[in-house]
Design a protein around this motif. Structure first.
Motif, short mmCIF file in Angstrom:
data_model
loop_
_atom_site.label_atom_id
_atom_site.label_comp_id
_atom_site.label_asym_id
_atom_site.label_seq_id
_atom_site.Cartn_x
_atom_site.Cartn_y
_atom_site.Cartn_z
N MET A 7 0.85 -1.19 0.00
CA MET A 7 0.00 0.00 0.00
C MET A 7 0.88 1.23 0.00
SD MET A 7 -1.18 2.70 1.97
CE MET A 7 -0.82 2.20 3.64
N ARG A 8 0.63 2.16 -0.93
CA ARG A 8 1.36 3.42 -1.01
C ARG A 8 0.37 4.57 -0.93
NH1 ARG A 8 6.29 3.63 -3.64
NH2 ARG A 8 5.54 5.40 -4.85
N HIS A 9 0.64 5.55 -0.05
CA HIS A 9 -0.30 6.64 0.17
C HIS A 9 0.43 7.97 0.15
CE1 HIS A 9 -3.83 8.74 1.78
NE2 HIS A 9 -2.97 9.41 2.55
N ASN A 10 -0.13 8.93 -0.59
CA ASN A 10 0.34 10.31 -0.61
C ASN A 10 -0.81 11.22 -0.18
OD1 ASN A 10 3.20 10.55 -1.96
ND2 ASN A 10 2.09 9.01 -3.15
N SER A 11 -0.56 12.11 0.76
CA SER A 11 -1.63 12.98 1.25
C SER A 11 -2.00 14.06 0.24
CB SER A 11 -1.21 13.62 2.57
OG SER A 11 -0.06 14.43 2.40
N GLN A 12 -1.04 14.46 -0.62
CA GLN A 12 -1.30 15.50 -1.61
C GLN A 12 -1.06 14.92 -3.01
OE1 GLN A 12 -2.53 18.46 -0.73
NE2 GLN A 12 -2.39 17.89 1.44
#
Length: 269
Positions: free
Chosen positions: A243-248
């Motif tokens: 899982m890879r997550h970027n807030s912006q």
């Protein structure tokens, strides 16, 4: 008065004596003079390499390749690490036009490469000072190029018979390129790395690694969860979920990406 033995008899007796002495010496176990030097542990460790490939052919053609390399080298109180990952997927399909002609299209759907290198100075058992450099290139992400450098302190939070949890935390800097706005973003970050392993059975391990890099412009988090089943001393099969997550992210892009793989793993021994 004794008589001297003939020359041939003396040569025969000497040869027999030498043969018996050699045979007796060969049957005695040979003990190395330095047992510690006879068994030298390898300075290399780590999971080694992972490789997964999928290919489908028919009305459309799709191919996907993911690969990883993880190595650790111990030199006295220093531990040096190298991590390389790559993911590339492509699709080819045909379309029939109104006039009956056929057009063939090819499209790359994933193209991401990551490299990380670090060094750790051992301060004692399960305590260390770390320095890590990471670079990532992703043609399909809002931030298509990201480089980070971090310093940290590492320790073992859980040290059990079948499981452990290691943690690294500290400050760092990040330089990222926003592909949509075509601008570079520089800033300070806080970096955390958590590495967990649990031995389910003698040849099956549950693995989880969480990386967090948080700064003014963006918070990036990547979690790798996997189950590895060893087939022998060197090879294993590993099923993993990432899982890879970027807030912006840019408008129209999703903040979270996931990847599921089944790979063949080679382990250093």
């Amino acid at each position: 008065m004794s008589r001297a033995l003939p020359m041939s008899r003396r040569v025969s007796l000497l040869a027999l004596s030498l043969f018996c002495s050699t045979a007796a010496w060969a049957q005695e176990p040979q003990v190395p003079t330095d047992p510690a030097a006879a068994i030298t542990p390898s300075p290399w460790s780590g999971s080694g390499g992972e490789l997964g490939f999928a290919s489908a052919h028919g009305n459309s053609t799709t191919e996907s390749l993911n690969a990883k390399l993880r190595a650790r080298y111990t030199d006295g109180d220093w531990i040096h690490s190298l991590d390389l990952t790559g993911l590339r997927s492509s699709a080819t399909y045909t379309r029939t036009n109104d006039d009956g002609s056929i057009d063939r299209y090819s499209q790359t759907t994933s193209n991401r490469y990551t490299g990380a290198a670090g060094s750790a100075l051992q301060l004692g058992e399960h305590r260390q000072l770390t320095a890590t450099l990471r670079y990532e290139r992703d043609d399909f992400a809002t931030y298509d190029r990201v480089a980070t450098f971090g310093l940290g302190y590492g320790t073992r939070l859980i040290d059990g018979e079948k499981m452990y949890l290691d943690a690294q935390i500290g400050p760092g800097v990040r330089r990222a390129h926003d592909a949509v706005e075509d601008r570079d973003e520089n800033g300070l970050i806080g970096r955390g790395l958590f590495d967990f392993k649990y031995a389910i059975t003698g040849n099956t391990d549950l693995l989880n690694t969480l990386l967090v890099e948080s700064g003014e412009y963006n918070t990036f988090a990547q979690n790798d969860l996997g189950v590895s089943v060893a087939m022998n001393n060197h090879f294993a099969l590993k099923a993993a979920w990432q899982m890879r997550h970027n807030s912006q992210v840019s408008e129209g892009s999703k903040r979270t990406d996931t990847l599921t793989t089944v790979n063949l793993v080679y382990t250093f021994k």
